[in-house]
Scaffold this active site. Structure first.
Site, PDB file in Angstrom:
ATOM      1  N   LYS B  91       0.811  -1.222   0.000  1.00 49.54           N
ATOM      2  CA  LYS B  91       0.000   0.000   0.000  1.00 49.54           C
ATOM      3  C   LYS B  91       0.843   1.270   0.000  1.00 49.54           C
ATOM      4  O   LYS B  91       0.448   2.293  -0.549  1.00 49.54           O
ATOM      5  CB  LYS B  91      -0.927   0.004   1.224  1.00 49.54           C
ATOM      6  CG  LYS B  91      -1.977  -1.095   1.214  1.00 49.54           C
ATOM      7  CD  LYS B  91      -2.995  -0.898   0.115  1.00 49.54           C
ATOM      8  CE  LYS B  91      -4.122  -1.913   0.200  1.00 49.54           C
ATOM      9  NZ  LYS B  91      -5.023  -1.812  -0.987  1.00 49.54           N
ATOM     10  N   GLU B 113      -9.709   5.756   3.180  1.00 50.12           N
ATOM     11  CA  GLU B 113     -10.508   4.669   3.742  1.00 50.12           C
ATOM     12  C   GLU B 113      -9.550   3.524   4.041  1.00 50.12           C
ATOM     13  O   GLU B 113      -8.472   3.456   3.448  1.00 50.12           O
ATOM     14  CB  GLU B 113     -11.555   4.214   2.724  1.00 50.12           C
ATOM     15  CG  GLU B 113     -11.059   3.222   1.653  1.00 50.12           C
ATOM     16  CD  GLU B 113      -9.989   3.770   0.721  1.00 50.12           C
ATOM     17  OE1 GLU B 113      -9.887   5.005   0.596  1.00 50.12           O
ATOM     18  OE2 GLU B 113      -9.237   2.971   0.122  1.00 50.12           O
ATOM     19  N   SER B 380       1.942  -9.688  -0.696  1.00 44.69           N
ATOM     20  CA  SER B 380       1.616  -8.263  -0.698  1.00 44.69           C
ATOM     21  C   SER B 380       1.775  -7.591   0.657  1.00 44.69           C
ATOM     22  O   SER B 380       1.944  -6.379   0.738  1.00 44.69           O
ATOM     23  CB  SER B 380       0.188  -8.062  -1.206  1.00 44.69           C
ATOM     24  OG  SER B 380      -0.715  -8.810  -0.420  1.00 44.69           O
TER      25      SER B 380
END
Lengths: 267, 392
Positions: B91, B113, B380
């Site tokens: 991210k 969010e 990830s």
């Protein structure tokens, strides 16, 4: 021949006040309650009823209308049933109605079927809050073929060029979102609103109904000289919810009469 | 859309994508699109981004050969180690890019969010580094199941705004962030966390995440002297997967596989497998595969991993599937938990439950993949946040 929404508003203006456009969520908390509230609104002097189709993810709505939609959906409301209810209301009250909805339920029904059902319900207009003007042409045509106006939104962030586009593509009126953010009653009107409304009307070239944030008579009175119709949603929905099922129609009626008086005084 | 000639694309991926938002957000999105197109062309912006990715995020991340996992499965499995980035998930690649853009646009605060909390933590970190106040919207259910990340966001100076509406998960956090943005788009930059939402987000997020695939492709070529047979990544909104797929799109011999959250099983209805159980619809500004009922109401989802617990998939994935360029499978909660434990036992790595879905697919399909098949699995994120679930 059915009157356009602009004609409805201009006839009201000729009788000395801005149009009163109350908003209800279909099926909040039951279809019967919506019918009863619509009756009170009609008696109080509503000119156009705006009826919301509840949606699971209402990104344009504040907490009051989110909660109303939730109450309605939890008892099985759907776009199909909401359109049936619009038909019942239009037949019972003889008032023009605007169907307010999000795009996904319309896509689920199919845009042609949606248009057909709006027409069958006798709706005068339809407003799809998350369908931008650029993508609205197919739905606009489908509705237009059946004599239903597509009502497009303009907002404080809308540029002059887009105001012209929206004015051209919208039906006989444009719905102006009076301030940024979501639906919900506010204590004040956005600053500079009167001047902005004149500019929007000039660029869009169509009568305006103004909503998002109108809470009480004072605000309605302030808006009335600058708009052709005033939309009141969250304040009515909240009044009904607060009063509880049995007293809701009376509470809605009382608030509606205050708002109508404010609109009369202003002209 | 008005922007068909823009250098950031049209916002359409075949019949998917678009910009289906209330009028109030149209101009802010157009301004964002223009600012991003400008930044993308600007060598100084790209240079600053590259420097941040190297010196702050910790890129390039390694490509690790999973020796014992490979022995056990009869495959050659390489792990792209996004779990080793600063804040512990891919991210941050995107939030560093978007926060640089926010600063360039002169915005005064950022909002985001979050589901699993990884995007919230990554936004909080990037915002702190650039001195921007940050508010993160998070469903209260996710706050409970990803409590460590709530603490991390607060430690980094962000305010975490609990979202009580709807299903109280990522979907409702996203709605609330969109509402907040529409109330103050002049001063606020919305750092959207996945390759989702209205144009230009799916394109912009993909671009910022495509560093994963560029690195992985070059690393794999260096190590194996050829391209992989298959690249596997989990798909929630789909940013880590589009990030690793993009570099391989023009390599027809490389199979691309996205793994959705199968929850308790697709047949139970309690899952987040949009391709298996959904159909095209519009949510949060984009047309894509969506879990919805017969009347177009969005359905609740279920996954053990908060980051995959979302009813819509990024629109570019919908198009890759339509074109047959990528395939999509699902793994259940149980399979993902077992895969996470296997990776801990075999390789000494604690993966996020999201990433464990990609591993679960590999473990389940190892025979079909064929002995000796060469795979890259995008790891990830790391699983510290999921430890309580894994130890249960």
């Amino acid at each position: 021949m059915k009157k356009t929404l602009a004609q409805v508003l201009s006839e009201r203006r000729a009788l000395g006040r801005a149009g009163f456009v109350p908003f209800l969520v279909a099926g909040d908390p039951s279809p019967k309650a919506t019918l009863a509230a619509a009756r009170e609104l009609a008696r109080a002097g509503a000119d156009i009823l705006e009826i919301g189709v509840p949606f699971s993810d209402p990104v344009a709505d504040g907490p009051v209308i989110q909660a109303a939609g939730g109450r309605s959906l939890s008892r099985g409301m759907s776009i199909s049933r909401a359109l049936d209810l619009v038909g019942d209301i239009v037949r019972a009250e003889g008032l023009p109605a605007i169907v307010f909805t999000y795009l996904n339920p319309v896509l689920s029904l199919g845009k042609d079927e949606f248009a057909r059902r709006c027409a069958r319900a006798g709706a005068a207009g339809a407003l799809v809050v998350d369908l931008p003007a650029e993508d609205a042409a197919p739905l606009s045509r489908a509705l237009g073929r059946r004599g239903v106006e597509l009502v497009l939104l303009a907002s404080p962030t809308t540029t002059d060029a887009r105001l012209r586009l929206i004015g051209r593509l919208s039906g006989s009126i444009v719905y102006y979102v009076s301030r940024e953010g979501v639906t919900g009653a506010r204590a004040d009107l956005a600053p500079g609103l009167a001047r902005r409304l004149e500019r929007v009307r000039r660029l869009a070239g169509k009568p305006l109904i103004v909503g998002f944030g109108v809470a009480d008579g004072a605000q309605a009175r302030a808006l009335a000289p600058h708009s052709d119709g005033v939309v009141v949603g969250s304040a009515l929905v909240a009044a009904a919810a607060k009063a509880g099922a049995s007293r809701a129609p009376r509470a809605v009626g009382a608030l509606a009469r205050r708002l109508v008086r404010a609109l009369e005084v202003a002209c | 859309m008005s922007s068909r000639d823009s250098s950031v694309g049209t916002g359409w991926f075949g019949p998917f994508g678009g910009r289906f938002v209330p009028e109030t957000l149209i101009e802010p999105l157009r301004a964002l699109e223009a600012a991003y197109a400008d930044a993308r062309r600007d060598a100084a912006f790209q240079k600053e981004l590259a420097r941040e990715l190297a010196s702050y995020v910790g890129r390039p991340t390694p490509l690790t050969y999973a020796e014992r996992l490979s022995q056990e499965t009869g495959l050659r499995v390489w792990l792209k180690r996004e779990d080793l980035t600063h804040t512990g998930a891919h991210k941050i690649n995107n939030t560093v890019g978007q926060v640089l853009l926010a600063r360039r646009m002169g915005k005064k605060r950022v909002i985001a969010e979050t589901g699993a909390g990884q995007h919230g933590v990554a936004t909080a970190a990037a915002a702190a580094r650039h001195g921007l106040p940050c508010a993160v919207y998070m469903g209260v259910e996710d706050m409970a199941r990803q409590a460590p990340n709530v603490g991390r966001m607060r430690f980094l100076g962000a305010s975490v705004v609990p979202v009580e509406s709807g299903s109280r998960t990522l979907k409702d956090a996203t709605s609330q962030a969109l509402r907040a943005w529409s109330a103050d788009s002049r001063d606020t930059f919305y750092v959207l966390g996945s390759a989702l939402g209205p144009h230009p987000y799916p394109t912009m997020v993909r671009d910022f995440q495509s560093v994963i695939g560029r690195e992985a492709r070059a690393q794999f070529l260096r190590e194996e002297g050829r391209l992989p047979d298959e690249v596997v990544a989990c798909v929630g909104g789909g940013s880590n997967s589009i990030g690793i797929f993009t570099a391989f799109l023009k390599d027809p011999g490389v199979r691309l596989t996205g793994v959705e959250a199968g929850g308790l099983g697709v047949r139970t209805g309690r899952h987040a497998a949009r391709f298996a159980g959904g159909r095209p619809g519009v949510l949060h500004g984009t047309r894509t595969y969506l879990l919805q009922d017969a009347h177009g109401q969005v359905l609740p989802t279920h996954s053990v991993s908060a980051g995959l617990d979302y009813p819509a998939v990024g629109p570019e994935h919908a198009q890759l599937r339509r074109l047959g360029r990528a395939r999509y499978a699902s793994a259940t909660d149980e399979e993902a938990l077992a895969a996470a434990r296997a990776l801990g036992r075999l390789e000494g790595i604690l993966p996020a439950l999201e990433s464990a879905h990609a591993l679960a697919y590999v473990l389940r399909e190892r025979r079909r993949l064929g002995r000796g098949a060469r795979l890259i699995v995008n790891l990830s994120g790391r699983g510290d946040k999921d430890l309580a679930t894994l130890l249960r």
